[in-house]
Design a protein around this motif. Sequence first.
Motif, PDB file in Angstrom:
ATOM      1  N   ALA B 233       0.811  -1.223   0.000  1.00  0.00           N
ATOM      2  CA  ALA B 233       0.000   0.000   0.000  1.00  0.00           C
ATOM      3  C   ALA B 233       0.837   1.263   0.000  1.00  0.00           C
ATOM      4  CB  ALA B 233      -0.922  -0.018   1.215  1.00  0.00           C
ATOM      5  N   GLN B 234       2.027   1.218   0.641  1.00  0.00           N
ATOM      6  CA  GLN B 234       2.781   2.472   0.735  1.00  0.00           C
ATOM      7  C   GLN B 234       3.173   2.985  -0.649  1.00  0.00           C
ATOM      8  OE1 GLN B 234       4.055  -0.432   1.339  1.00  0.00           O
ATOM      9  NE2 GLN B 234       6.224  -0.465   1.739  1.00  0.00           N
ATOM     10  N   ASN B 235       3.355   2.065  -1.607  1.00  0.00           N
ATOM     11  CA  ASN B 235       3.687   2.517  -2.964  1.00  0.00           C
ATOM     12  C   ASN B 235       2.520   3.234  -3.625  1.00  0.00           C
ATOM     13  OD1 ASN B 235       6.175   1.459  -2.656  1.00  0.00           O
ATOM     14  ND2 ASN B 235       5.708  -0.484  -3.665  1.00  0.00           N
ATOM     15  N   TYR B 236       1.296   2.718  -3.379  1.00  0.00           N
ATOM     16  CA  TYR B 236       0.129   3.394  -3.956  1.00  0.00           C
ATOM     17  C   TYR B 236      -0.067   4.758  -3.315  1.00  0.00           C
ATOM     18  CZ  TYR B 236      -0.859  -1.102  -6.017  1.00  0.00           C
ATOM     19  OH  TYR B 236      -0.760  -2.256  -6.713  1.00  0.00           O
ATOM     20  N   ILE B 237       0.167   4.801  -1.984  1.00  0.00           N
ATOM     21  CA  ILE B 237       0.027   6.076  -1.280  1.00  0.00           C
ATOM     22  C   ILE B 237       1.019   7.088  -1.859  1.00  0.00           C
ATOM     23  CG2 ILE B 237       0.424   7.217   0.934  1.00  0.00           C
ATOM     24  CD1 ILE B 237      -2.076   5.693   1.068  1.00  0.00           C
ATOM     25  N   LEU B 238       2.263   6.635  -2.066  1.00  0.00           N
ATOM     26  CA  LEU B 238       3.296   7.552  -2.547  1.00  0.00           C
ATOM     27  C   LEU B 238       3.016   8.031  -3.963  1.00  0.00           C
ATOM     28  CD1 LEU B 238       6.525   5.922  -1.121  1.00  0.00           C
ATOM     29  CD2 LEU B 238       5.545   8.107  -0.490  1.00  0.00           C
ATOM     30  N   THR B 239       2.318   7.197  -4.761  1.00  0.00           N
ATOM     31  CA  THR B 239       2.035   7.624  -6.133  1.00  0.00           C
ATOM     32  C   THR B 239       0.651   8.249  -6.263  1.00  0.00           C
ATOM     33  OG1 THR B 239       1.407   5.346  -6.573  1.00  0.00           O
ATOM     34  CG2 THR B 239       3.590   6.016  -7.286  1.00  0.00           C
ATOM     35  N   GLY B 240       0.000   8.517  -5.125  1.00  0.00           N
ATOM     36  CA  GLY B 240      -1.261   9.239  -5.174  1.00  0.00           C
ATOM     37  C   GLY B 240      -2.486   8.397  -5.476  1.00  0.00           C
ATOM     38  N   LYS B 241      -2.334   7.047  -5.466  1.00  0.00           N
ATOM     39  CA  LYS B 241      -3.504   6.185  -5.710  1.00  0.00           C
ATOM     40  C   LYS B 241      -4.113   5.800  -4.366  1.00  0.00           C
ATOM     41  CE  LYS B 241      -2.203   5.729 -10.120  1.00  0.00           C
ATOM     42  NZ  LYS B 241      -1.190   6.811 -10.089  1.00  0.00           N
ATOM     43  N   TRP B 242      -4.659   6.820  -3.680  1.00  0.00           N
ATOM     44  CA  TRP B 242      -5.067   6.607  -2.292  1.00  0.00           C
ATOM     45  C   TRP B 242      -6.164   5.569  -2.134  1.00  0.00           C
ATOM     46  CZ3 TRP B 242     -10.170   7.890  -2.172  1.00  0.00           C
ATOM     47  CH2 TRP B 242     -10.621   8.754  -3.185  1.00  0.00           C
ATOM     48  N   TRP B 243      -7.047   5.426  -3.141  1.00  0.00           N
ATOM     49  CA  TRP B 243      -8.225   4.577  -2.931  1.00  0.00           C
ATOM     50  C   TRP B 243      -7.875   3.092  -2.833  1.00  0.00           C
ATOM     51  CZ3 TRP B 243      -6.995   7.308  -7.256  1.00  0.00           C
ATOM     52  CH2 TRP B 243      -6.675   6.568  -8.394  1.00  0.00           C
ATOM     53  N   VAL B 244      -6.732   2.701  -3.389  1.00  0.00           N
ATOM     54  CA  VAL B 244      -6.384   1.280  -3.361  1.00  0.00           C
ATOM     55  C   VAL B 244      -6.244   0.790  -1.923  1.00  0.00           C
ATOM     56  CG1 VAL B 244      -4.672  -0.418  -4.068  1.00  0.00           C
ATOM     57  CG2 VAL B 244      -5.241   1.479  -5.570  1.00  0.00           C
ATOM     58  N   ALA B 245      -5.589   1.597  -1.095  1.00  0.00           N
ATOM     59  CA  ALA B 245      -5.349   1.165   0.281  1.00  0.00           C
ATOM     60  C   ALA B 245      -6.395   1.687   1.243  1.00  0.00           C
ATOM     61  CB  ALA B 245      -3.970   1.639   0.733  1.00  0.00           C
ATOM     62  N   LEU B 246      -7.046   2.797   0.888  1.00  0.00           N
ATOM     63  CA  LEU B 246      -7.921   3.461   1.856  1.00  0.00           C
ATOM     64  C   LEU B 246      -9.083   2.573   2.303  1.00  0.00           C
ATOM     65  CD1 LEU B 246      -8.595   6.144   3.308  1.00  0.00           C
ATOM     66  CD2 LEU B 246     -10.177   6.586   1.455  1.00  0.00           C
ATOM     67  N   PHE B 247      -9.801   1.979   1.317  1.00  0.00           N
ATOM     68  CA  PHE B 247     -11.037   1.290   1.690  1.00  0.00           C
ATOM     69  C   PHE B 247     -10.798   0.022   2.501  1.00  0.00           C
ATOM     70  CE2 PHE B 247     -12.183   4.026  -1.904  1.00  0.00           C
ATOM     71  CZ  PHE B 247     -13.108   4.809  -1.239  1.00  0.00           C
ATOM     72  N   PRO B 248      -9.883  -0.865   2.060  1.00  0.00           N
ATOM     73  CA  PRO B 248      -9.617  -2.003   2.948  1.00  0.00           C
ATOM     74  C   PRO B 248      -9.073  -1.567   4.305  1.00  0.00           C
ATOM     75  CG  PRO B 248      -8.159  -2.043   1.040  1.00  0.00           C
ATOM     76  CD  PRO B 248      -9.176  -0.991   0.783  1.00  0.00           C
ATOM     77  N   GLY B 249      -8.244  -0.510   4.304  1.00  0.00           N
ATOM     78  CA  GLY B 249      -7.707  -0.003   5.568  1.00  0.00           C
ATOM     79  C   GLY B 249      -8.808   0.439   6.509  1.00  0.00           C
ATOM     80  N   ILE B 250      -9.779   1.190   5.954  1.00  0.00           N
ATOM     81  CA  ILE B 250     -10.890   1.651   6.781  1.00  0.00           C
ATOM     82  C   ILE B 250     -11.681   0.477   7.347  1.00  0.00           C
ATOM     83  CG2 ILE B 250     -13.146   2.758   6.643  1.00  0.00           C
ATOM     84  CD1 ILE B 250     -11.955   4.882   4.951  1.00  0.00           C
ATOM     85  N   MET B 251     -11.898  -0.541   6.508  1.00  0.00           N
ATOM     86  CA  MET B 251     -12.668  -1.693   6.975  1.00  0.00           C
ATOM     87  C   MET B 251     -11.944  -2.398   8.119  1.00  0.00           C
ATOM     88  SD  MET B 251     -15.441  -1.856   5.448  1.00  0.00           S
ATOM     89  CE  MET B 251     -16.229  -3.421   5.148  1.00  0.00           C
TER      90      MET B 251
END
Lengths: 320, 272
Positions: B233-251
């Motif tokens: 997830a940290q790679n998606y966060i760093l490249t601005g693709k926040w939604w990939v990690a956000l939703f499973p993280g929230i759950m």
Amino acid sequence: MTKYIIKRILQSVFILFVMSIIAFALINAAPGDPAAAIYGGQMDKLTQAERERINTNLGLDRPLATRYYNWLSEMLGGRMGYSYENGKSVNQIITERMPNTLLLFAVSFFLTVIISMVVGLWAGRHPYSALDRGITITSIVINGIPSVLVAIILIFLFSVKLGWLPSSGTSSIFATGAADRIKHLVISVLTVVLSHVSSFSRFIQEGLKEELSSYYVTVARANHVSNRDIYMGVMKNSLVPFINYAGSHVPSFFSGFVVVETVFAYPGLGSMIVGAIPIKDYPVLMGGILITGIVVISSMLAVDLIDLALNPKLRRAVER
Amino acid sequence: MSAKKKRNHNNRNRIWLFVFISIVAVCFFSPLFVAYNVTEVDLRNVLQQPNSQHFFGTDSIGRDIFSRVLYGGIVSISVAAVTTVVGLTIGLIYGGISGYVGGKVDNVMMRLVDIICSIPSTIIVLAFQMVFPNKILGLVIIMSLTNWMTMARVIRGKFMELKKTNFIMLAHGFNIPKRVIIFNHMARNSTLSIIIIATFTFAGAIVTETALSYLGVGIPIDTPSWGNMINNAQNYILTGKWWVALFPGIMIIISSLCVNFTGEYLKNKYVS
């Protein structure tokens, strides 16, 4: 007293022994071929005879007990073997990585203890204040968030949004010096501290509250002992069990490092162990597990001895 | 505390349980209503932002995150539930024996628990994971084997306490079979402790699953689970693709919090 210390040390050695046997047996029971680690994708081209030769060279055809005995005697001589992956000596790999993990541990453990003491003592002194309730709730909340997610949130905050801190590694390519190292350490330390500090301070806070409601405090109050003096005494009494509590959480710190070091690509022992698993690099794995074990067990031993020095109750129990 | 305020307080705590049950229900019924196959790769719609077609966006190979979050919930919650039940059973038996027999046996058994607790659990799990690589069953076994210690300690304490009570001593005096005393009298009187420990163990299991799957040694990578979805997830966060990690993280965070708060509520209400 000496008897207790010796007993405690022998116990630690025994734990290490058990740990080494468990880990050695487990890793050897694992399916998979170390030839794969050496030849990688080209392994399919090897003939059966060549594979057997590799296994004989690595000593993998001998019985498990013999291998364990050989390994242990080498280990006691301080030779941890060579990585199957790149032929580097495990001693060298570990001496490169060990200081990083120790630094992370020392800084984060120290900060966790100091911060939780300050916050916990203050909150316990002001029961039902905003901070008091805040700590209780935060400690439940933080306990529920996996440290991976804490790390990712911090990366998002400090590296992406604010751009203050780097998100991985230990140093920048061209920068040198302490400031750069510290900058790379901040997020990792923050993650570890955040995931422990609230439960630590909650422990102190609840301990302080319990002491404050005890009989001797009521008697002291009735006898006009000043509030300040009461708090000084109570504080000391509630911090003594905290030493033991902090010590029992040392393993949890190292568990956390496995994750934190991987997230931040921090070259420590934890990320080394994780890296060795998919390629079945036994020597690195065993060395890593054993060294982590030694560090954890000796830190716990040290905490116990500090506890013995500072805790009169324990000392009396030991001497009896 | 006034009666009204107390009732509100209770209601607020019940909300956590309600939210959690809703999450479980929505996840387990999701196969009936999600529009996408969870493993279907769609390379024309890679890394889409959340939109009307894909409510939570798509991941790096075009799989629908909404469907995967719901399906992953089934996997993560089931794994956590099974490991909790197995771990609690082990802890109940172990702690029960230790507390009931007492004496030297208890001393040795509890020393063993201390030893196991002093080995960093993630490292035990990683070592075990080599034996059962990338199988859900293996993960369940490992997680169960590393989460029973708290249960054993609590049950041991509870049994030691109960052993000294009058009704147990009377039961012994009446020659009631040991089996009946252990299961009918002692275990049933510990039900509340068991439930409370169960909630914390369950929340812990969700957290552990996340960590292991993140490290790539948890649930097999082709099965969606909340932990697997935040892998890298940290790679998606760093490249601005926040939604990939956000939703499973929230759950993950919400469900683990719901369970934790429920446990905390039970503990405060009935224990202290």
